[in-house]
Design an enzyme around this catalytic site. Structure first.
Site, PDB file in Angstrom:
ATOM      1  N   ASN A  79      -1.191  -9.851   0.983  1.00  0.00           N
ATOM      2  CA  ASN A  79      -0.668  -8.974   2.044  1.00  0.00           C
ATOM      3  C   ASN A  79      -0.646  -7.507   1.642  1.00  0.00           C
ATOM      4  O   ASN A  79      -0.984  -6.624   2.434  1.00  0.00           O
ATOM      5  CB  ASN A  79       0.716  -9.434   2.497  1.00  0.00           C
ATOM      6  CG  ASN A  79       1.719  -9.566   1.368  1.00  0.00           C
ATOM      7  OD1 ASN A  79       1.379  -9.587   0.183  1.00  0.00           O
ATOM      8  ND2 ASN A  79       2.989  -9.684   1.720  1.00  0.00           N
TER       9      ASN A  79
ATOM     10  N   HIS B 154      -1.146  -8.918  -5.931  1.00  0.00           N
ATOM     11  CA  HIS B 154      -1.615  -8.568  -4.590  1.00  0.00           C
ATOM     12  C   HIS B 154      -0.509  -8.433  -3.546  1.00  0.00           C
ATOM     13  O   HIS B 154      -0.808  -8.150  -2.382  1.00  0.00           O
ATOM     14  CB  HIS B 154      -2.652  -9.595  -4.116  1.00  0.00           C
ATOM     15  CG  HIS B 154      -2.146 -11.006  -4.067  1.00  0.00           C
ATOM     16  ND1 HIS B 154      -2.840 -12.004  -3.419  1.00  0.00           N
ATOM     17  CD2 HIS B 154      -1.031 -11.604  -4.573  1.00  0.00           C
ATOM     18  CE1 HIS B 154      -2.172 -13.151  -3.526  1.00  0.00           C
ATOM     19  NE2 HIS B 154      -1.083 -12.926  -4.230  1.00  0.00           N
ATOM     20  N   HIS B 155       0.746  -8.644  -3.940  1.00  0.00           N
ATOM     21  CA  HIS B 155       1.859  -8.447  -2.995  1.00  0.00           C
ATOM     22  C   HIS B 155       2.463  -7.046  -3.094  1.00  0.00           C
ATOM     23  O   HIS B 155       3.440  -6.754  -2.397  1.00  0.00           O
ATOM     24  CB  HIS B 155       2.957  -9.490  -3.223  1.00  0.00           C
ATOM     25  CG  HIS B 155       2.506 -10.901  -3.027  1.00  0.00           C
ATOM     26  ND1 HIS B 155       1.825 -11.314  -1.919  1.00  0.00           N
ATOM     27  CD2 HIS B 155       2.640 -12.001  -3.830  1.00  0.00           C
ATOM     28  CE1 HIS B 155       1.548 -12.617  -2.026  1.00  0.00           C
ATOM     29  NE2 HIS B 155       2.029 -13.049  -3.177  1.00  0.00           N
ATOM     30  N   ALA B 156       1.904  -6.197  -3.941  1.00  0.00           N
ATOM     31  CA  ALA B 156       2.391  -4.823  -4.034  1.00  0.00           C
ATOM     32  C   ALA B 156       1.705  -3.975  -2.967  1.00  0.00           C
ATOM     33  O   ALA B 156       0.480  -3.900  -2.907  1.00  0.00           O
ATOM     34  CB  ALA B 156       2.110  -4.256  -5.420  1.00  0.00           C
TER      35      ALA B 156
END
Length: 279
Positions: free
Chosen positions: A141, A98-100
């Site tokens: 993010n 989920h940080h990509a």
């Protein structure tokens, strides 16, 4: 990480799952990557020409094997969507990258598997309203930015306030938790907010990022949730999804306790709860 091998091994050994319950996906078709990721960024990953500063933010040395791994994880999450539509639930032993962001990677994430799978569901008209339940200790993010202008996808992130990333993005709903929060406060926040979201958003598909880095034993999490509290979290999410008839694709997310058995056991609890509630 070795946990990706140990989780299925433990589940098969104890009889929660059988070998037939698992599948090994092929790499994803790049058209689904390009559906949510910037073309120049994707070409940089494929060609190994990503800026060195971005590679440092990602945290892994860039290699064709690493890119292939992320493509396989993304295909696994996409296939979980199809299986969840049929069976109510499906789970990726990995996933939760989920940080990509659409145009960059960071935090050990190159491709956003939830984002890719959500884009697939929308484009194939397999879902009209998607709820992303991100309960990893780190804010989702990249996912928040990816869907900030997509009204059909609602991003919900409950995470450590003082944890990575230092600069938080704006999800549709963010619940930042103070360092050291324990089971009672954690579960109270979850049950109250998620129950309201189900009523308000009326999703017809959900993604659940079930990170176990919320544990009190986790060296990076900074929360103090017990293993039992983590299990109750999973139970609540699954019971609510099943009760409301919402298919859910589950991703394992993070877990960084110093003792490997603490990580594996907490992740296995997620599968055990799914087995108990759905099957």
């Amino acid at each position: 990480m070795i946990k990706y091998d140990l989780i299925p091994e433990q589940l098969i050994y104890e009889g929660t799952c059988t070998k037939e319950n698992f599948f090994c996906p092929e790499p994803i078709d790049e058209k689904w990557v390009l559906n949510v990721h910037d073309g120049a960024y994707w070409m940089g990953l494929k060609n190994g020409s990503i800026d060195p500063r971005m590679i440092r933010r990602i945290g892994f040395p860039l290699s064709p094997q690493l890119v292939m791994r992320e493509m396989i994880i993304a295909r696994g999450t996409l296939e979980c969507c199809n299986l969840a539509k049929s069976n109510g639930i499906a789970m990726n032993v990995a996933g939760g990258t989920h940080h990509a962001f659409p145009d960059k990677g960071e935090g050990f994430c190159l491709l956003n598997d939830i984002g890719i799978a959500a884009g697939y569901l929308l484009d194939m008209k397999l879902a009209q309203r998607i709820l992303i339940i991100d309960l990893d200790v780190h804010q989702g993010n990249g996912t928040a930015v990816m869907f900030q202008n997509e009204p059909r996808v609602f991003t919900f992130s409950m995470h450590g306030k003082d944890n990575y990333p230092l600069k938080k993005e704006k999800s549709d709903l963010d619940i930042p938790l103070k360092t050291g929060e324990t089971d009672e406060i954690y579960l109270e926040n979850l049950t109250q907010n998620l129950s309201q979201l189900f009523e308000q958003q009326r999703p017809d598909f959900a993604f659940y990022l079930a990170g176990v880095d919320i544990l009190e034993t986790d060296k990076l999490g900074h929360l103090s949730v017990s293993r039992e509290g983590c299990r109750q979290r999973d139970e609540f999410v699954f019971r609510e999804c099943k009760r409301r008839g919402i298919p859910v694709a589950v991703l394992m997310g993070g877990g960084y306790s110093p003792r490997l058995p603490d990580i594996v056991e907490a992740h296995c609890n997620t599968f055990r709860e799914a087995q108990k509630i759905y099957f």
